[in-house]
Design a protein around this motif. Sequence first.
Motif, PDB file in Angstrom:
ATOM      1  N   LEU A 177      -6.223  -3.407  -3.947  1.00 19.32           N
ATOM      2  CA  LEU A 177      -5.834  -2.646  -2.760  1.00 19.32           C
ATOM      3  C   LEU A 177      -6.428  -1.252  -2.793  1.00 19.32           C
ATOM      4  O   LEU A 177      -6.889  -0.729  -1.762  1.00 19.32           O
ATOM      5  N   ARG A 178      -6.440  -0.636  -3.944  1.00 23.70           N
ATOM      6  CA  ARG A 178      -7.023   0.700  -4.058  1.00 23.70           C
ATOM      7  C   ARG A 178      -8.526   0.687  -3.828  1.00 23.70           C
ATOM      8  O   ARG A 178      -9.107   1.708  -3.435  1.00 23.70           O
ATOM      9  N   ARG A 179      -9.153  -0.443  -4.071  1.00 31.13           N
ATOM     10  CA  ARG A 179     -10.593  -0.563  -3.814  1.00 31.13           C
ATOM     11  C   ARG A 179     -10.882  -0.878  -2.351  1.00 31.13           C
ATOM     12  O   ARG A 179     -12.046  -0.987  -1.958  1.00 31.13           O
TER      13      ARG A 179
ATOM     14  N   GLU B 103       0.500   7.238  -9.275  1.00 31.91           N
ATOM     15  CA  GLU B 103      -0.582   8.075  -9.757  1.00 31.91           C
ATOM     16  C   GLU B 103      -0.948   7.674 -11.177  1.00 31.91           C
ATOM     17  O   GLU B 103      -0.088   7.329 -11.978  1.00 31.91           O
TER      18      GLU B 103
ATOM     19  N   VAL C 176      -2.858  -4.213  -7.181  1.00 27.63           N
ATOM     20  CA  VAL C 176      -2.932  -2.782  -6.885  1.00 27.63           C
ATOM     21  C   VAL C 176      -4.360  -2.265  -7.032  1.00 27.63           C
ATOM     22  O   VAL C 176      -4.845  -1.483  -6.204  1.00 27.63           O
ATOM     23  N   GLU C 177      -5.045  -2.704  -8.057  1.00 26.22           N
ATOM     24  CA  GLU C 177      -6.434  -2.289  -8.236  1.00 26.22           C
ATOM     25  C   GLU C 177      -7.288  -2.731  -7.049  1.00 26.22           C
ATOM     26  O   GLU C 177      -8.125  -1.965  -6.546  1.00 26.22           O
TER      27      GLU C 177
ATOM     28  N   ARG D  47       0.827  -1.215   0.000  1.00 28.68           N
ATOM     29  CA  ARG D  47       0.000   0.000   0.000  1.00 28.68           C
ATOM     30  C   ARG D  47       0.856   1.258   0.000  1.00 28.68           C
ATOM     31  O   ARG D  47       0.663   2.160  -0.812  1.00 28.68           O
TER      32      ARG D  47
ATOM     33  N   SER E 136      -7.178  -9.398  -1.608  1.00 31.12           N
ATOM     34  CA  SER E 136      -6.495  -8.576  -2.615  1.00 31.12           C
ATOM     35  C   SER E 136      -5.892  -9.424  -3.726  1.00 31.12           C
ATOM     36  O   SER E 136      -5.600  -8.914  -4.813  1.00 31.12           O
TER      37      SER E 136
ATOM     38  N   PHE F  75      -1.508   2.232 -13.481  1.00 27.85           N
ATOM     39  CA  PHE F  75      -0.355   1.535 -12.900  1.00 27.85           C
ATOM     40  C   PHE F  75       0.424   0.828 -13.986  1.00 27.85           C
ATOM     41  O   PHE F  75      -0.113   0.028 -14.733  1.00 27.85           O
TER      42      PHE F  75
ATOM     43  N   ALA G 178       0.870   0.941  -4.169  1.00 26.43           N
ATOM     44  CA  ALA G 178      -0.494   1.349  -4.526  1.00 26.43           C
ATOM     45  C   ALA G 178      -0.763   2.822  -4.232  1.00 26.43           C
ATOM     46  O   ALA G 178      -1.313   3.540  -5.072  1.00 26.43           O
ATOM     47  N   ASP G 179      -0.376   3.297  -3.047  1.00 28.99           N
ATOM     48  CA  ASP G 179      -0.688   4.674  -2.674  1.00 28.99           C
ATOM     49  C   ASP G 179       0.234   5.680  -3.334  1.00 28.99           C
ATOM     50  O   ASP G 179      -0.117   6.855  -3.455  1.00 28.99           O
TER      51      ASP G 179
END
Length: 354
Positions: free
Chosen positions: A116-118, A99, A113-114, A91, A125, A102, A95-96
């Motif tokens: 984790l972002r959700r 920008e 990553v998608e 994260r 995950s 990805f 992921a964080d």
Amino acid sequence: MNSSTTPAPPGTAPHDRARGALLGLAVGDALGAPAENLTPEEIRARWGRVEDFVLDAPAGTDDTEYTIFSALLLAQHGHALTPAHVEAAWRTRIADGAEGPFRGAGFSERGTVENLRRGLTAPQSAQHRHAWSDGLAMRAAPFGVFAAGDPAEAARLIAIDGSVSHDGEGIHGGRAVAAAVAVAVAGGDLDACVAAALAAVPADSWTARTLARTVTAVREARRTADTGTARGREEVERAVLRAAVVRGYPWTDLAPEAVGLAFGALAACDGRFRPTVLTAVNMGRDADTTAAVAGAVAGALAGTAGIPAAWAAAIGPVSGSCLAWVKGRHILDVADALVAARPATDRVADRSAR
């Protein structure tokens, strides 16, 4: 396969084998990158047979950078590594921090990553379409380095690392590679590495069946093929491809296939570094990962002295093109950090093995 695998020079310490494992991975990655997703026929049409770097500025890919990422996390937490540690690192450092779209690696990393972002957490995950990719196998070698001589522990740790990004056969691929490297770094031969890889995964798994089938295919092909000739080498490579590749599958990064091809290359060349990684490259498919995995095991078997000096010299600090957080790190420094992070009792065992 021949149990008379060319050993590392007498007196090769586990520390040097550890460096050989990660350097071998990076060399294999850089050699295989231009051949990624090509068929053997396409490789021959472009370069004849790849025998060296084909780019003026060879460089590793996401395979090397994610290896460094996972290795540094392992060096920080050691045997106490948890899924929460891995998820937090993904994260905050991936992921964080990224920008826009990805572009950090392959399909499994994108899916992770998608998720984790959700807001999904491990192991949810890892529930995406590419959870069975070879993205965990490609970064498994550090776990064998850290848990040298303890393949079960290496397999346990890589499964923890993979809990955020992989599932099922994707986890099995990582476990097989980590276990094999753990045996090689401790001084085991190729037969012992194969046995450890098979012991680390369920016997009825796709990964185990493919790995065993490719090793058997090599043994049978070598009975009739003259491996001292180009034609004979190609016959063995075709046998490995037939045993491992799922024809018609739209992607080349399936973990059972990549692990099978890597161990097929090792078996075809008795684990000798240069021919092993070149065999992996010239079979194509996900060539950077296949050669990275084969290179990690072969590098651990041989130590750094077994890796051609010119190839080793071409490996510099990574560019961070996939993971900005690892920019400037050198794979050999990472190997040293992993060895230094091992508990004192483990390091004593290393010294007694010299």
